[in-house]
Scaffold this active site. Sequence first.
Site, short mmCIF file in Angstrom:
data_model
loop_
_atom_site.label_atom_id
_atom_site.label_comp_id
_atom_site.label_asym_id
_atom_site.label_seq_id
_atom_site.Cartn_x
_atom_site.Cartn_y
_atom_site.Cartn_z
CB SER A 69 21.86 1.48 80.72
OG SER A 69 22.79 2.03 81.61
CE LYS A 72 21.94 0.92 84.42
NZ LYS A 72 21.85 2.40 84.32
CE1 TYR A 197 25.05 -1.16 85.91
CE2 TYR A 197 27.22 -0.15 86.08
CZ TYR A 197 25.91 -0.10 85.66
OH TYR A 197 25.45 1.00 85.00
CE1 TYR A 249 19.17 5.37 83.05
CE2 TYR A 249 19.75 6.19 80.87
CZ TYR A 249 19.80 5.21 81.83
OH TYR A 249 20.47 4.06 81.58
CB VAL A 267 26.34 5.13 77.32
CG1 VAL A 267 25.54 6.06 78.22
CG2 VAL A 267 27.10 4.10 78.13
N1 GLN Z 1 28.05 1.05 82.06
C1 GLN Z 1 27.47 2.36 81.97
C2 GLN Z 1 27.65 3.15 83.25
O1 GLN Z 1 27.46 2.62 84.30
C3 GLN Z 1 26.02 2.24 81.63
C4 GLN Z 1 25.31 3.58 81.58
C5 GLN Z 1 24.28 3.68 80.48
O2 GLN Z 1 24.28 2.93 79.53
N2 GLN Z 1 23.43 4.68 80.59
O3 GLN Z 1 27.98 4.28 83.25
#
Ligand code: GLN
Length: 313
Positions: A69, A72, A197, A249, A267
Amino acid sequence: MRTIEQADARAAVERAVQAARPLAREGAVASYIPALAGADSSLVGLALVDSDGRAFESGDSRRRFTMQSVSKPLALALAMESAGEDAVFSRVGKEPTGDPFNSIIRLETSERRKPFNPLINAGAIVVSSLLPGSGASEKGEAFRAFAGRLAGRGTLERDEEVFRSERETGARNRSIAWFLAELGLLACPVDDALEVYFRQCAALVDALDLARIGAVFALDGLEPGTGERLMAARTARVVKALMFTCGLYDESGEFGVDAGIPAKSGVGGGLMAAAPGRCGIGSYGPALDRRGNSVAGLAMARALSAELGLYAL
Ligand code: GLN
């Protein structure tokens, strides 16, 4: 602009890593993407890049991992620069949710009928659909070239195993994407949006790359050291504001109060932070808290902010 003394930065980075090492035991590596489950939870790396482009590093700062993420905010910047701000924010909001990153519930219950912000999965999949290029592979390449440029090097590589692993198991993201398609929010076919994505999430970086990228945002779009403009100042400001309010988040408020700087987690264990006008911070620590944020990363960003007085507000 207040500069950071080199000796202070070096000492603060070193101390932050030493203090964060024992904390890694309190977290757990992500396992819902099977290829991430094997990460070594004891790894901790940190890098800081100042406004002159000087880098300070400690621990496992050259260990590569997937962006997840952390991609993003970069995808958001690229979509704003290529498709335009209106095209992005007619499809995605600017408000925090207080929900986990992969939550789907508000897509149905909110009157808004669009994802709350571009840093939760739902909003990020919309943004991926807006990246430049005609198919998934062109869009994915555009992302890796842009992210590599922000990191001060060539196009980023991709971890093929992590990419496939998420593509094969990402039922939740597929559900989100089909919901978005039903709402008419995707700018390309649903399978392409998901593919882009997953590709951007699997882009490989190290903590130093993230610190360099953070520094570009910190400098409102200018490359540290050279002063070259890599994105519009407006783009960098919008992305930073959203990182501050939504980047972690349902832990964004707490971190904002404690550390006072915009940040984005992934993550894969990465954290990228931008201390406005001062420096970029990049960290690696795959042990995550229950919100999916790097335990060591949060601790180190808090520590650097306190020691170097980085608070933006
Ligand atoms: N690729 C991961 C997902 O979509 C990214 C989520 C994250 O890093 N919080 O679940």
